[in-house]
Design an enzyme around this catalytic site. Structure first.
Site, PDB file in Angstrom:
ATOM      1  N   HIS A  92      15.727 -15.938  -6.528  1.00  0.00           N
ATOM      2  CA  HIS A  92      16.629 -16.001  -5.378  1.00  0.00           C
ATOM      3  C   HIS A  92      17.100 -17.437  -5.187  1.00  0.00           C
ATOM      4  O   HIS A  92      16.306 -18.377  -5.227  1.00  0.00           O
ATOM      5  CB  HIS A  92      15.923 -15.549  -4.094  1.00  0.00           C
ATOM      6  CG  HIS A  92      16.807 -15.633  -2.885  1.00  0.00           C
ATOM      7  ND1 HIS A  92      17.693 -14.637  -2.542  1.00  0.00           N
ATOM      8  CD2 HIS A  92      16.977 -16.624  -1.970  1.00  0.00           C
ATOM      9  CE1 HIS A  92      18.354 -15.002  -1.449  1.00  0.00           C
ATOM     10  NE2 HIS A  92      17.947 -16.202  -1.092  1.00  0.00           N
ATOM     11  N   ASP A 171      16.812  -6.229   8.114  1.00  0.00           N
ATOM     12  CA  ASP A 171      17.453  -7.477   7.701  1.00  0.00           C
ATOM     13  C   ASP A 171      18.966  -7.363   7.750  1.00  0.00           C
ATOM     14  O   ASP A 171      19.651  -8.327   8.118  1.00  0.00           O
ATOM     15  CB  ASP A 171      16.999  -7.858   6.293  1.00  0.00           C
ATOM     16  CG  ASP A 171      17.684  -9.118   5.805  1.00  0.00           C
ATOM     17  OD1 ASP A 171      17.432 -10.189   6.380  1.00  0.00           O
ATOM     18  OD2 ASP A 171      18.501  -9.030   4.865  1.00  0.00           O
ATOM     19  N   ARG A 178      22.894 -12.915  12.971  1.00  0.00           N
ATOM     20  CA  ARG A 178      22.671 -14.354  12.773  1.00  0.00           C
ATOM     21  C   ARG A 178      23.959 -15.047  12.354  1.00  0.00           C
ATOM     22  O   ARG A 178      24.237 -16.174  12.782  1.00  0.00           O
ATOM     23  CB  ARG A 178      21.588 -14.569  11.714  1.00  0.00           C
ATOM     24  CG  ARG A 178      20.172 -14.235  12.188  1.00  0.00           C
ATOM     25  CD  ARG A 178      19.195 -14.209  11.024  1.00  0.00           C
ATOM     26  NE  ARG A 178      19.144 -15.505  10.369  1.00  0.00           N
ATOM     27  CZ  ARG A 178      18.789 -15.670   9.099  1.00  0.00           C
ATOM     28  NH1 ARG A 178      18.505 -14.624   8.349  1.00  0.00           N
ATOM     29  NH2 ARG A 178      18.744 -16.878   8.585  1.00  0.00           N
ATOM     30  N   SER A 193      14.043 -13.121   6.040  1.00  0.00           N
ATOM     31  CA  SER A 193      15.175 -12.434   5.430  1.00  0.00           C
ATOM     32  C   SER A 193      15.021 -12.355   3.919  1.00  0.00           C
ATOM     33  O   SER A 193      15.171 -11.290   3.309  1.00  0.00           O
ATOM     34  CB  SER A 193      16.475 -13.151   5.794  1.00  0.00           C
ATOM     35  OG  SER A 193      17.586 -12.539   5.182  1.00  0.00           O
ATOM     36  N   LYS A 197      13.180  -8.666   1.679  1.00  0.00           N
ATOM     37  CA  LYS A 197      13.953  -7.909   0.686  1.00  0.00           C
ATOM     38  C   LYS A 197      13.257  -7.909  -0.670  1.00  0.00           C
ATOM     39  O   LYS A 197      13.243  -6.898  -1.375  1.00  0.00           O
ATOM     40  CB  LYS A 197      15.367  -8.486   0.562  1.00  0.00           C
ATOM     41  CG  LYS A 197      16.236  -8.271   1.783  1.00  0.00           C
ATOM     42  CD  LYS A 197      17.684  -8.569   1.497  1.00  0.00           C
ATOM     43  CE  LYS A 197      17.965 -10.039   1.282  1.00  0.00           C
ATOM     44  NZ  LYS A 197      17.903 -10.819   2.538  1.00  0.00           N
TER      45      LYS A 197
END
Length: 455
Positions: A92, A171, A178, A193, A197
């Protein structure tokens, strides 16, 4: 009068918001009730936004953050992968400009025997989105069902898709709030967040690429290291094998910035060429994924495996197989000209001789948005063909008239607006700027930092 039991459920959101607003810690049960209420729609947008703002202003303890991570991961389905020699592993990035490493890393790891179930996002503001870039390939879909996602990963070794309806639904709602309530910049919320996931998609190992610099959400080295350490700490607490690389995002990564342009550049790297910084960072991230997943026994072995998969063409074959499995035209792998192309190409040249002192990644990203390759609001369409190729790096010596950037535009007016933004982003001076490392740090344990550049 109503019984007290009928009144309390209506009071609980307000009471929880008040307690966090006043700086009190929330119990794990309170946090789970918040997440479940958001998922089920029992909390209004106003109440959820108020809680998010209270968290931003008051922060969360490690215990609160850990509870939020788990509650958000449990808000939907948790995928389970069949047993294999290597653990499912994902990568990520916290977002940047010109970051196309996912298109190299995922097939490299798959070619080395790993499994990469990668759920990615779309671009917003100056940062590009992995899904938008991949969808520049004609026919390709990132909206796979959970069953199709599982099937592609098992057959090909990797898949890059959007978040499904079943994965961490809390999320989706919280992130949308957000984005429009100035509550993005919160370490606990960012950790929850990202990690929720990854846990829900069934990854057991995770490598995080935390960006640092002008084009990153974390502009300073200290901020980026702090976020990286928090992600590693909370990921480990949730049972993940996790590491974080803090990489530079002061200038764009590689040359291409824009959806189809970035896919084409990734294909160059998969063919053994491409910009050195994209290749080196991709190899480092892939090698760390191979070690964490158990597909390689050590860093040196993993780097050699990753380089062989890249240079020997096996990663390129995996990428083509993934594209085909997701409905895309795999012929683009051998013929990038099949990707969308903009009708206008304008060259920005240096106004003077000197040394490139700055290539502001954020300003370049904003120029790309002006062209139509990015979006200012969720749901805005993007143009896959347009973008910018930055032809110089900070420290490069140039002459008057040296090409600095190519602007790929849909029309002359957009090209001129982007040219003005790029002119402000790229500065020419008389002295070379201080050198910035590609990698600032590698965080391998919740309390340990290993500094150094790419091997």
């Amino acid at each position: 009068s109503q019984p007290l039991s009928h009144i309390l459920p209506r009071m609980r959101p307000v009471e929880a918001i008040r307690r966090k607003r006043d700086g009190e810690a929330l119990a794990a049960g309170d946090i789970r009730a918040f997440v479940e209420g958001v998922t089920a729609g029992r909390w209004s947008d106003a109440q959820a936004a108020a809680m998010l703002m209270a968290i931003v202003l008051r922060g969360m303890s490690d215990e609160e953050t850990a509870a939020l991570v788990v509650a958000m991961a449990d808000s939907g389905t948790r995928l389970a992968w069949p047993a294999a020699d290597a653990r499912p592993c994902d990568k990520h990035s916290t977002g940047g400009v010109g970051d196309k490493t996912s298109f190299v890393v995922a097939p490299v790891v798959a070619a080395c025997g790993g499994r990469v179930p990668m759920m990615s996002g779309r671009g917003l503001g100056h940062t590009g989105g992995t899904l938008d870039k991949l969808e520049a390939i004609p026919g390709l879909t990132t909206g796979l069902s959970t069953r199709a996602f599982l099937d592609v990963v098992e057959r090909v070794g990797c898949a890059i898709v959007g978040q499904t309806e079943e994965i961490a639904p809390a999320d989706r709602r919280l992130y949308a709030l957000r984005d429009v309530t100035a509550t993005v910049e919160s370490v606990p919320l960012i950790c929850a967040s990202i990690l929720s996931k990854k846990i829900a998609e069934g990854a057991l190992a995770l490598v995080l690429d935390v960006k640092c610099g002008r084009g990153a959400f974390m502009a300073t080295d200290d901020e980026a290291r702090g976020l990286a350490a928090a992600l590693v700490r909370h990921g480990a607490a949730a049972g993940l094998a996790v590491e974080a690389v803090v990489s530079d995002m002061d200038a764009p990564l590689g040359a291409a910035c824009g959806n189809a342009l970035e896919v084409a550049e990734a294909l160059d790297v998969l063919g053994g060429g491409g910009p050195d910084d994209v290749r080196l960072l991709s190899l480092l991230l892939a090698a760390r994924m191979l070690v964490l997943s158990g597909a390689a026994g050590g860093e040196e072995v993993a780097m050699a495996m990753a380089a062989e998969a890249l240079d020997g063409g096996r990663a390129r074959e995996r990428f083509a197989a993934m594209v085909a499995a997701q409905g895309g035209d795999a012929r683009v792998v051998d013929d990038p000209h099949r990707l969308p192309r903009a009708p206008e190409c304008l060259m920005l040249v240096s106004p003077r001789a000197g040394v490139v002192s700055t290539v502001d990644a954020r300003a370049v990203g904003e120029a790309v948005v002006v062209l139509g390759a990015g979006r200012q609001r969720a749901g805005d369409p993007v143009d896959p063909a347009v973008g910018v190729r930055v032809l110089v790096k900070p420290g490069d010596r140039v002459e008057r008239g040296t090409p600095l950037a190519e602007v790929h535009a849909r029309g002359a007016a957009a090209a001129q607006r982007a040219e003005a933004a790029l002119t402000a982003a790229m500065r020419i001076g008389d002295e070379a700027p201080a050198t910035r490392p590609l990698v600032h740090a590698v965080i391998t344990t919740p309390d340990g930092v290993t500094s150094g550049e790419v091997p």
